[in-house]
Write an enzyme that holds these catalytic residues in place. Structure first.
Site, PDB file in Angstrom:
ATOM      1  N   SER A 154     -50.109  36.095   6.436  1.00 34.99           N
ATOM      2  CA  SER A 154     -50.795  36.910   7.431  1.00 34.99           C
ATOM      3  C   SER A 154     -50.637  36.290   8.811  1.00 34.99           C
ATOM      4  CB  SER A 154     -52.284  37.029   7.082  1.00 34.99           C
ATOM      5  OG  SER A 154     -52.935  37.955   7.933  1.00 34.99           O
ATOM      6  N   ASP A 155     -50.678  37.135   9.828  1.00 36.05           N
ATOM      7  CA  ASP A 155     -50.611  36.643  11.200  1.00 36.05           C
ATOM      8  C   ASP A 155     -51.421  37.580  12.090  1.00 36.05           C
ATOM      9  OD1 ASP A 155     -49.092  34.608  12.999  1.00 36.05           O
ATOM     10  OD2 ASP A 155     -48.939  36.511  14.069  1.00 36.05           O
ATOM     11  N   THR A 156     -52.269  37.014  12.939  1.00 39.07           N
ATOM     12  CA  THR A 156     -53.143  37.810  13.802  1.00 39.07           C
ATOM     13  C   THR A 156     -52.876  37.496  15.262  1.00 39.07           C
ATOM     14  OG1 THR A 156     -54.878  37.855  12.109  1.00 39.07           O
ATOM     15  CG2 THR A 156     -55.548  38.337  14.376  1.00 39.07           C
ATOM     16  N   LYS A 192     -43.824  34.105   6.466  1.00 36.18           N
ATOM     17  CA  LYS A 192     -44.674  33.120   5.785  1.00 36.18           C
ATOM     18  C   LYS A 192     -44.683  33.355   4.283  1.00 36.18           C
ATOM     19  CE  LYS A 192     -47.750  32.610   9.786  1.00 36.18           C
ATOM     20  NZ  LYS A 192     -49.112  32.876  10.325  1.00 36.18           N
ATOM     21  N   GLY A 233     -50.859  41.292  10.869  1.00 35.97           N
ATOM     22  CA  GLY A 233     -49.800  41.567   9.909  1.00 35.97           C
ATOM     23  C   GLY A 233     -50.149  40.916   8.586  1.00 35.97           C
TER      24      GLY A 233
END
Length: 211
Positions: A75-77, A59, A112
Site C-alpha cells: 500500500s502507498d498513501t 511493494k 494505492g
C-alpha cells in the site's frame, strides 16, 4: 469447508506502517511485517493516482517474488492539493508549511492498494476528500510539537491528534489511515481469497470469488 477451498495463505504486509498493521489486526487477519525497499521516485509524466498504485504494486510484487507462497499486501498513501503531492515532511519547518497549506480547505488522499499471490497481482486506488478546519500558527506549532505529523504524508494522522483538525471526510476513512479495508477484501476476492470476518479462506485453484 468444501473441497474447493483450502487453508488460509500466509499473509505478509510489505509496509512498516503501524497504522496498516493495526488495521489488519482489527479485522483479524494474522500477518507478518516485511517492509519492501523500492525506489519511490516519480516517473516522468506520472499522475498521482498512477504513482500510488504503481508503488503499492511494486511493494507487493517485490516481496511476493522473495516470499514464495505468501499472499503479500502492499500500500502507498499520498496527499494531493492543487495538483501537488505532499509526502512525509523532512523537518519541522516543512511539516508546518504543509499544514498551513491544508488549513481551512479540502485536499485529496490517494491510497494505492495491491495484493499479490500465486503469480497474480490485483490493485486499485481509493480517493478520499478530506477537509480541515482553519488553523492558527499556534495550532500548527502545537500539533507539530507532538511529533505526530513527522512520519505521515501531508503531515497529519487522522487516527490521532489530527482527528481534531478534520471537519469532513468524503470517502473511506480507513484509506486515509493507509489501508482501505473494503478495497482490500475486494482485491483478495479477485485472487480467490475470501474474507469471512476474521478468517481468510483460499480457493485451491485460485479462481476469483465474489467479494
Amino acid at each position: 469447508m468444501s473441497d474447493a477451498t483450502t487453508s488460509a495463505p500466509r499473509v505478509v504486509l510489505a509496509s512498516a506502517s503501524p497504522r496498516r498493521r493495526e488495521l489488519l489486526t482489527l479485522i483479524g487477519v494474522a500477518h507478518e511485517v516485511i517492509p519492501a525497499d523500492i525506489d519511490e521516485s516519480y516517473l516522468s509524466g506520472e499522475s498521482p493516482d498512477a504513482h500510488a498504485e504503481r508503488l503499492a504494486r511494486g511493494k507487493a510484487e517485490t516481496l511476493a517474488a522473495r516470499e514464495r507462497g505468501a499472499l503479500v499486501i502492499g500500500s502507498d498513501t499520498i496527499v494531493v492539493v492543487d495538483g501537488d503531492v505532499l509526502g512525509k515532511p523532512k523537518d519541522v519547518a516543512e511539516a508546518e508549511a504543509m499544514l498551513r497549506r491544508l488549513a481551512g480547505r479540502s485536499h485529496t488522499v490517494l491510497t494505492g492498494i495491491a495484493a499479490a499471490w500465486r503469480g497474480r497481482t490485483e490493485s486499485g486506488v481509493e480517493a478520499v476528500r478530506v477537509t480541515f478546519r482553519p488553523l492558527t500558527d499556534a495550532d500548527i506549532r502545537a500539533y507539530v510539537a507532538t511529533g505526530e505529523p513527522m512520519d505521515k504524508a501531508g503531515a497529519y494522522g487522522i487516527q490521532g491528534y489530527g482527528a481534531t483538525i478534520v471537519t469532513r471526510i468524503e470517502g473511506d476513512y480507513f484509506s486515509v489511515m493507509g489501508l482501505g479495508l473494503h478495497r482490500l477484501v475486494t482485491l483478495l476476492g479477485r485472487l480467490g481469497v475470501r474474507y469471512q470476518f476474521g478468517r481468510l479462506i483460499a480457493d485451491r485453484d485460485g479462481a476469483s470469488l465474489s467479494a
